[in-house]
Each structure stands twice: as C-alpha cells, then as structure tokens.
Enzyme design. Structure first.
Site, PDB file in Angstrom:
ATOM      1  N   SER A 153       9.092   4.035   6.466  1.00 28.77           N
ATOM      2  CA  SER A 153       8.728   4.860   5.318  1.00 28.77           C
ATOM      3  C   SER A 153       8.703   6.304   5.799  1.00 28.77           C
ATOM      4  O   SER A 153       8.603   6.552   7.006  1.00 28.77           O
ATOM      5  CB  SER A 153       7.320   4.452   4.834  1.00 28.77           C
ATOM      6  OG  SER A 153       6.784   5.432   3.968  1.00 28.77           O
ATOM      7  N   TYR A 166      -1.492   2.373   6.242  1.00 34.78           N
ATOM      8  CA  TYR A 166      -0.074   2.112   5.908  1.00 34.78           C
ATOM      9  C   TYR A 166       0.863   3.003   6.727  1.00 34.78           C
ATOM     10  O   TYR A 166       1.797   2.514   7.372  1.00 34.78           O
ATOM     11  CB  TYR A 166       0.136   2.323   4.406  1.00 34.78           C
ATOM     12  CG  TYR A 166       1.563   2.163   3.947  1.00 34.78           C
ATOM     13  CD1 TYR A 166       2.098   0.907   3.688  1.00 34.78           C
ATOM     14  CD2 TYR A 166       2.395   3.281   3.764  1.00 34.78           C
ATOM     15  CE1 TYR A 166       3.419   0.766   3.264  1.00 34.78           C
ATOM     16  CE2 TYR A 166       3.701   3.141   3.340  1.00 34.78           C
ATOM     17  CZ  TYR A 166       4.210   1.885   3.082  1.00 34.78           C
ATOM     18  OH  TYR A 166       5.512   1.749   2.663  1.00 34.78           O
TER      19      TYR A 166
END
Ligand code: NAP
Length: 246
Positions: A153, A166
């Site tokens: 990401s 995350y």
C-alpha cells in the site's frame, strides 16, 4: 495504469493460490487468473464468498478452482502444514502465490491504538503471511517459474499519520518480500515482488474513505494488468521489485 497486455492463455497450466479470494481485489485476481488458464486455489475466511467466486469461474467455463476456507487470524501451525500437504497431494506443486488478504484495523493515532488491535492486524497481515510463505516455499520450489506476489500500500512505502498497525504491517510486507527476494536470488527460480494497488473500489477502501465517491476509483478488474504481469512468464527474472498497479 500499469502498462501490460496479457496474451490469452498466459497462465495455462499454472497452479496459483490467492488469499482473500472471496471478494474485492482477491476475487478479481482469482477470476482473471482462471480466465488466462490457471487453476486457482481460492483461500479466504468466509466460505460463502469463496463459493460465489467458485460459481462465477465455473459459469464462465474456466478451469475448475479449489475452495480453501482458512482463517488467517486463528490458524495454528499444524493447519498450515495440512494445507501444504493437501496442495502437494492434489496438485504436486505451486506456481504462484498471491498474498492479498488483509484487515485494516482502527485508524487512529498510535498513542491511542490498543496493543490488542495492533497485534491483531499484525497477526493477520504479517505473521500469517510469513507462515503461509514458509510452509508453501517447498511447493513453489518444485515449479520451474514460480512467483510470490505481496500486496502492499502507499502507507507501506512512506509512513502516514493515523494509519495505525495497517501501514506498519505493509512496511513489514515489503520487508518480507525483499528478504525473500534476496535469499532466493540466483539460487531458485522463485521470484518475489510487491504491488501497491492504489485506491481501488472495494469495501476496504469504502471503510477507509467513507466520504469518497466510490466511482472515482478504478474497479479491481481494471487494476489487473500488473497482477497478470507478475504471475506470468513475462516477469521471469524480475525479483525484489515494488510495483504500482496504477
Ligand atoms: P477487502 O475488500 O476488505 O477484502 C479483504 C479480503 O481479505 C477478503 O477476501 C477477506 O476474506 C480476506 N480476509 C480478511 N481477513 C481474513 C482472515 N482472517 N482470513 C482469511 N482471509 C481474510 O480488501 P481489498 O480492498 O480487496 O484489499 C485487498 C488487498 O489490497 C489488501 O491487502 C489491501 O491492504 C490492499 N490494498 C487495497 C487498497 C484499496 O484501495 N482497496 C489500496 C491499497 C492496498 P472474507 O471475504 O472471508 O472476509
């Protein structure tokens, strides 16, 4: 969008495991890989979601997939061993592994993130991915052209406030990818690379950006070129790279 056009039959005969294959980007990757000739092992937590993807692939007349209900949050070491034994017995090897399943967890300042929430996200996104990689590596080494694809990401490439565990788990994902790539470079045909999908129209994206118009982001199907490139023979020799789908 990543500039690559896959030829029909690109993945003919390949055996590819996709985690989080029941919905979102994982479901699109599973359907896309089967449409290019692969036999896909659909791994995910919710069996009903996997069954739906199985039905879509069957209805399209593509190679029959396998459904593997498997909870990455609760799985014990012996369950990873049983999974590898089952794949070896049924398929004899593995040509591709797409690590796609993830949870987002609370997005909050680190100061307010509970240890329990931090560890839960790290367990699903990192520990389980390590376990799966290590357990399946002997089967990947039996392939003449195996590819391990990790899902990263933008917050796993540059730290960003309030992305909690995350973002940190995605840095660890890049670390696992790079370490594996370096260990196997020139000693094994197994290659290891990561993809940052970029904002994509899924339930995870809607959870992270509730005020955003979903139509502003591409669908999972639209970001598939890099997923095909890394899983097929055209990326032979590409190892340790962090690519962007968009
Ligand atoms: P999603 O729609 O939330 O789907 C997540 C998938 O992970 C689901 O198939 C889910 O399975 C599976 N999963 C979650 N917990 C699991 C567990 N304990 N055991 C097994 N499977 C589990 O997410 P997505 O947007 O498609 O994201 C796919 C990947 O892309 C993720 O790694 C995410 O971090 C990354 N990513 C996405 C975006 C984006 O904009 N969408 C951007 C950057 C990176 P169930 O169906 O069983 O729940």
């Amino acid at each position: 969008m990543f500039d690559y056009s896959a030829r029909p039959g690109l993945l003919d005969g390949r055996i590819i495991l996709v985690t989080g294959a029941g919905r979102g980007i994982g479901a699109a990757a599973a359907r896309t890989y089967t449409a290019h000739g692969a036999t896909v092992l659909l791994l995910g937590k919710t069996e009903a979601n996997l069954a739906q993807v199985y039905d879509q692939i069957e209805a399209a007349g593509h190679p029959q997939p396998a459904v593997i209900p498997f909870d990455l949050e609760t799985a014990l070491p012996h369950q990873y061993d049983e999974l590898a034994a089952m794949i070896e017995k049924e398929f004899g090897r593995l040509d591709g592994l797409l690590h796609n399943a993830s949870i987002i967890g609370p997005r909050t300042p680190l100061e307010q993130l509970s240890g329990e929430n931090f560890m839960r996200v790290m367990h699903v996104n990192v520990n389980a991915m390590f376990m799966l990689t290590q357990t399946l590596l002997p089967l990947l080494k039996l392939s003449s052209d195996a590819s391990v694809v990790f899902t990263s990401s933008s917050v796993g490439r540059k730290g960003r406030a309030y992305w909690g565990a995350y973002g940190i788990s995605k840095f660890a994902t890049e670390g696992l990818m790079q370490t594996l790539a370096d260990e196997l470079d020139e000693v094994s045909p197994v290659r290891s690379n990561s993809i940052n999908p970029g904002g994509t129209r899924t339930s995870m994206r809607a959870q992270a950006y509730p005020a955003e118009n979903p139509l502003d982001n591409p669908t999972p199907e639209e970001i598939m070129p890099v997923y095909l490139y890394l899983m097929g023979p055209d990326s032979r020799g590409v190892n340790g790279q962090a690519l962007n789908a968009q």
